[in-house]
Design a protein around this motif. Structure first.
Motif, PDB file in Angstrom:
ATOM      1  N   ARG A  62       0.805  -1.228   0.000  1.00 25.24           N
ATOM      2  CA  ARG A  62       0.000   0.000   0.000  1.00 25.24           C
ATOM      3  C   ARG A  62       0.835   1.273   0.000  1.00 25.24           C
ATOM      4  O   ARG A  62       0.419   2.293  -0.543  1.00 25.24           O
ATOM      5  CB  ARG A  62      -0.930   0.010   1.217  1.00 25.24           C
ATOM      6  CG  ARG A  62      -2.033  -1.041   1.149  1.00 25.24           C
ATOM      7  CD  ARG A  62      -2.956  -0.955   2.357  1.00 25.24           C
ATOM      8  NE  ARG A  62      -4.026  -1.927   2.276  1.00 25.24           N
ATOM      9  CZ  ARG A  62      -5.146  -1.751   1.580  1.00 25.24           C
ATOM     10  NH1 ARG A  62      -5.334  -0.617   0.933  1.00 25.24           N
ATOM     11  NH2 ARG A  62      -6.067  -2.689   1.558  1.00 25.24           N
ATOM     12  N   ARG A  63       1.993   1.246   0.624  1.00 28.69           N
ATOM     13  CA  ARG A  63       2.818   2.457   0.721  1.00 28.69           C
ATOM     14  C   ARG A  63       4.157   2.280   0.008  1.00 28.69           C
ATOM     15  O   ARG A  63       5.117   3.004   0.278  1.00 28.69           O
ATOM     16  CB  ARG A  63       3.041   2.830   2.184  1.00 28.69           C
ATOM     17  CG  ARG A  63       1.741   3.018   2.973  1.00 28.69           C
ATOM     18  CD  ARG A  63       1.997   3.693   4.306  1.00 28.69           C
ATOM     19  NE  ARG A  63       2.519   5.046   4.137  1.00 28.69           N
ATOM     20  CZ  ARG A  63       1.774   6.116   3.881  1.00 28.69           C
ATOM     21  NH1 ARG A  63       0.448   5.987   3.756  1.00 28.69           N
ATOM     22  NH2 ARG A  63       2.320   7.295   3.739  1.00 28.69           N
ATOM     23  N   THR A  64       4.222   1.314  -0.891  1.00 32.46           N
ATOM     24  CA  THR A  64       5.469   1.016  -1.598  1.00 32.46           C
ATOM     25  C   THR A  64       5.454   1.602  -3.006  1.00 32.46           C
ATOM     26  O   THR A  64       4.533   1.327  -3.777  1.00 32.46           O
ATOM     27  CB  THR A  64       5.679  -0.507  -1.693  1.00 32.46           C
ATOM     28  OG1 THR A  64       5.703  -1.061  -0.373  1.00 32.46           O
ATOM     29  CG2 THR A  64       6.981  -0.825  -2.406  1.00 32.46           C
ATOM     30  N   PRO A  65       6.456   2.428  -3.367  1.00 30.17           N
ATOM     31  CA  PRO A  65       6.540   2.898  -4.756  1.00 30.17           C
ATOM     32  C   PRO A  65       6.729   1.716  -5.698  1.00 30.17           C
ATOM     33  O   PRO A  65       7.483   0.782  -5.401  1.00 30.17           O
ATOM     34  CB  PRO A  65       7.782   3.798  -4.746  1.00 30.17           C
ATOM     35  CG  PRO A  65       7.995   4.165  -3.308  1.00 30.17           C
ATOM     36  CD  PRO A  65       7.531   2.982  -2.521  1.00 30.17           C
TER      37      PRO A  65
ATOM     38  N   THR B  85       9.052   3.706 -18.776  1.00 29.81           N
ATOM     39  CA  THR B  85       9.182   3.410 -17.348  1.00 29.81           C
ATOM     40  C   THR B  85       8.372   4.424 -16.553  1.00 29.81           C
ATOM     41  O   THR B  85       8.479   5.639 -16.780  1.00 29.81           O
ATOM     42  CB  THR B  85      10.656   3.450 -16.906  1.00 29.81           C
ATOM     43  OG1 THR B  85      11.392   2.479 -17.666  1.00 29.81           O
ATOM     44  CG2 THR B  85      10.788   3.120 -15.427  1.00 29.81           C
ATOM     45  N   TRP B  86       7.564   3.916 -15.626  1.00 27.48           N
ATOM     46  CA  TRP B  86       6.653   4.726 -14.821  1.00 27.48           C
ATOM     47  C   TRP B  86       6.854   4.433 -13.337  1.00 27.48           C
ATOM     48  O   TRP B  86       7.341   3.366 -12.972  1.00 27.48           O
ATOM     49  CB  TRP B  86       5.209   4.399 -15.174  1.00 27.48           C
ATOM     50  CG  TRP B  86       4.827   4.525 -16.617  1.00 27.48           C
ATOM     51  CD1 TRP B  86       5.211   3.717 -17.645  1.00 27.48           C
ATOM     52  CD2 TRP B  86       3.982   5.524 -17.186  1.00 27.48           C
ATOM     53  NE1 TRP B  86       4.650   4.149 -18.826  1.00 27.48           N
ATOM     54  CE2 TRP B  86       3.880   5.253 -18.571  1.00 27.48           C
ATOM     55  CE3 TRP B  86       3.283   6.607 -16.651  1.00 27.48           C
ATOM     56  CZ2 TRP B  86       3.124   6.031 -19.437  1.00 27.48           C
ATOM     57  CZ3 TRP B  86       2.513   7.388 -17.517  1.00 27.48           C
ATOM     58  CH2 TRP B  86       2.448   7.102 -18.888  1.00 27.48           C
ATOM     59  N   VAL B  87       6.437   5.373 -12.514  1.00 31.15           N
ATOM     60  CA  VAL B  87       6.416   5.133 -11.074  1.00 31.15           C
ATOM     61  C   VAL B  87       5.004   5.421 -10.562  1.00 31.15           C
ATOM     62  O   VAL B  87       4.369   6.406 -10.957  1.00 31.15           O
ATOM     63  CB  VAL B  87       7.454   5.996 -10.325  1.00 31.15           C
ATOM     64  CG1 VAL B  87       7.187   7.492 -10.510  1.00 31.15           C
ATOM     65  CG2 VAL B  87       7.470   5.638  -8.831  1.00 31.15           C
ATOM     66  N   PHE B  88       4.532   4.518  -9.714  1.00 32.91           N
ATOM     67  CA  PHE B  88       3.218   4.698  -9.085  1.00 32.91           C
ATOM     68  C   PHE B  88       3.402   4.584  -7.583  1.00 32.91           C
ATOM     69  O   PHE B  88       3.991   3.622  -7.089  1.00 32.91           O
ATOM     70  CB  PHE B  88       2.240   3.626  -9.571  1.00 32.91           C
ATOM     71  CG  PHE B  88       0.889   3.705  -8.899  1.00 32.91           C
ATOM     72  CD1 PHE B  88      -0.041   4.653  -9.285  1.00 32.91           C
ATOM     73  CD2 PHE B  88       0.556   2.838  -7.861  1.00 32.91           C
ATOM     74  CE1 PHE B  88      -1.279   4.742  -8.664  1.00 32.91           C
ATOM     75  CE2 PHE B  88      -0.682   2.909  -7.242  1.00 32.91           C
ATOM     76  CZ  PHE B  88      -1.602   3.865  -7.636  1.00 32.91           C
ATOM     77  N   TRP B  89       2.885   5.601  -6.860  1.00 33.94           N
ATOM     78  CA  TRP B  89       2.978   5.581  -5.396  1.00 33.94           C
ATOM     79  C   TRP B  89       1.557   5.601  -4.842  1.00 33.94           C
ATOM     80  O   TRP B  89       0.844   6.608  -4.947  1.00 33.94           O
ATOM     81  CB  TRP B  89       3.779   6.773  -4.894  1.00 33.94           C
ATOM     82  CG  TRP B  89       4.153   6.643  -3.450  1.00 33.94           C
ATOM     83  CD1 TRP B  89       4.439   5.506  -2.766  1.00 33.94           C
ATOM     84  CD2 TRP B  89       4.281   7.718  -2.506  1.00 33.94           C
ATOM     85  NE1 TRP B  89       4.750   5.778  -1.455  1.00 33.94           N
ATOM     86  CE2 TRP B  89       4.663   7.136  -1.265  1.00 33.94           C
ATOM     87  CE3 TRP B  89       4.130   9.103  -2.578  1.00 33.94           C
ATOM     88  CZ2 TRP B  89       4.872   7.884  -0.119  1.00 33.94           C
ATOM     89  CZ3 TRP B  89       4.356   9.855  -1.440  1.00 33.94           C
ATOM     90  CH2 TRP B  89       4.721   9.257  -0.226  1.00 33.94           C
ATOM     91  N   PRO B  90       1.104   4.484  -4.277  1.00 34.40           N
ATOM     92  CA  PRO B  90      -0.288   4.365  -3.846  1.00 34.40           C
ATOM     93  C   PRO B  90      -0.820   5.501  -2.982  1.00 34.40           C
ATOM     94  O   PRO B  90      -1.978   5.912  -3.166  1.00 34.40           O
ATOM     95  CB  PRO B  90      -0.301   3.026  -3.094  1.00 34.40           C
ATOM     96  CG  PRO B  90       0.788   2.236  -3.744  1.00 34.40           C
ATOM     97  CD  PRO B  90       1.861   3.237  -4.049  1.00 34.40           C
ATOM     98  N   PRO B  91      -0.051   6.067  -2.025  1.00 34.36           N
ATOM     99  CA  PRO B  91      -0.632   7.140  -1.200  1.00 34.36           C
ATOM    100  C   PRO B  91      -1.119   8.341  -1.999  1.00 34.36           C
ATOM    101  O   PRO B  91      -2.023   9.055  -1.564  1.00 34.36           O
ATOM    102  CB  PRO B  91       0.526   7.525  -0.277  1.00 34.36           C
ATOM    103  CG  PRO B  91       1.331   6.281  -0.152  1.00 34.36           C
ATOM    104  CD  PRO B  91       1.271   5.668  -1.526  1.00 34.36           C
TER     105      PRO B  91
END
Length: 310
Positions: free
Chosen positions: A88-91, A286-292
């Motif tokens: 849940r809080r992991t990039p 390449t993408w980054v998703f951060w759930p918060p």
């Protein structure tokens, strides 16, 4: 430089349809076994067709997840599953097999523009494959076939001091790039019997070139190769590639991933790969998703989406 415009991109056929496409090496069961052998335990999502998720510590402290070369058919569902799996809080770093514009709407931010790979179709007969070779490549192969070269094939020896591994390490330092650590290559060979094939070209008793090919399911990947000056003079690399193509096709391998096509920094290698008749396939960047943050940063992601599709 070469034109890698959409006109040259791989046509959408059964081989490239997301539902039937062969799995990339980083998403294979063989790769997962190799990782486990060196102490890494990737997360395998059975609800997403056994998608492989790597977990790392950024700067040795911050947890991070990475999904490399996966077909993201349902990106929204994937992000939900990752949260259900405790991330849940992991990039999450996402490098999909094909462009997925929906990632921007979901709040993922683009980090790198898409690269392109060369993918070789091994279907048909020997005559079909030879006809697909580009003329200069075919001429080079014909010359190599008439040269005093002998090609051997064997399972990759489990030897950390093997000359090909040493030559590859030296080449990486010289050209300032990095691929797999040596121990991972050896673990792949040890954990997947017969799936790491070493092709070597000899002139008399002297080895002049070599190529290591990794098989996974009905696919194969061009892993590492090295050619000495004499090997380049004799066209040994072409003969090794052709030998690998024919052996793979005989074993029922349908798709051969030749890796990234870099027409600016490695134009010679790009010409070599495309000369086999390989098609160009554009990856998904390449993408980054951060759930918060999630969808709250979607507007920012959409500002950058043009960079990903240029």
């Amino acid at each position: 430089m070469f034109d890698l415009s959409p006109a040259q991109a791989m046509p959408r056929t059964a081989a490239t349809d997301p539902n039937t496409a062969p799995r990339s090496l980083p998403q294979s069961a063989e790769f997962t076994r190799a990782l486990a052998a060196i102490g890494q335990r990737p997360l395998v999502l059975d609800r997403m067709q056994d998608m492989v998720v790597l977990r790392r510590k950024w700067f040795g402290r911050v947890p991070m997840a990475m999904i490399n070369r996966a077909d993201l058919h349902k990106p929204a569902r994937l992000l939900e599953i990752l949260q259900e799996e405790g991330l849940r809080r992991t990039p999450v770093i996402l490098s999909p097999e094909r462009p997925v514009p929906e990632l921007a709407r979901l709040g993922a931010l683009p980090l790198m523009t898409p690269a392109s790979i060369a993918r070789l179709d091994l279907s048909g007969s020997t005559e079909d494959r030879r006809a697909r070779l580009r003329q200069k490549w075919r001429n080079r192969l014909k010359a190599a076939e008439g040269a005093p070269l002998r090609v051997t094939r064997q399972n990759m020896p489990i030897d950390s001091d093997h000359w090909l591994l040493r030559a590859d390490t030296a080449q990486q330092k010289q050209r300032l790039y990095a691929t797999w650590p040596r121990k991972l290559t050896l673990a792949y060979a040890a954990e997947n019997p017969s799936a790491a094939k070493l092709f070597q070209a000899f002139e008399g008793r002297d080895v002049v070139a070599a190529m290591l090919v990794l098989t996974h399911g009905t696919s194969a990947t061009y892993h590492i190769a090295h050619s000495f000056v004499r090997g380049r003079q004799l066209g040994a690399h072409n003969l090794l590639m052709w030998s690998a193509m024919e052996w793979l096709a005989a074993k029922g391998i349908s798709s051969f991933d030749l890796g990234v096509v870099n027409t600016e920094d490695a134009s010679g290698l790009a010409r070599f790969k495309l000369g086999t008749g390989a098609d160009v396939q554009r990856l998904g960047g390449t993408w980054v998703f951060w759930p918060p943050l999630g969808r709250r940063i979607a507007p920012l992601a959409r500002l950058d989406i043009a960079r990903m599709s240029a």
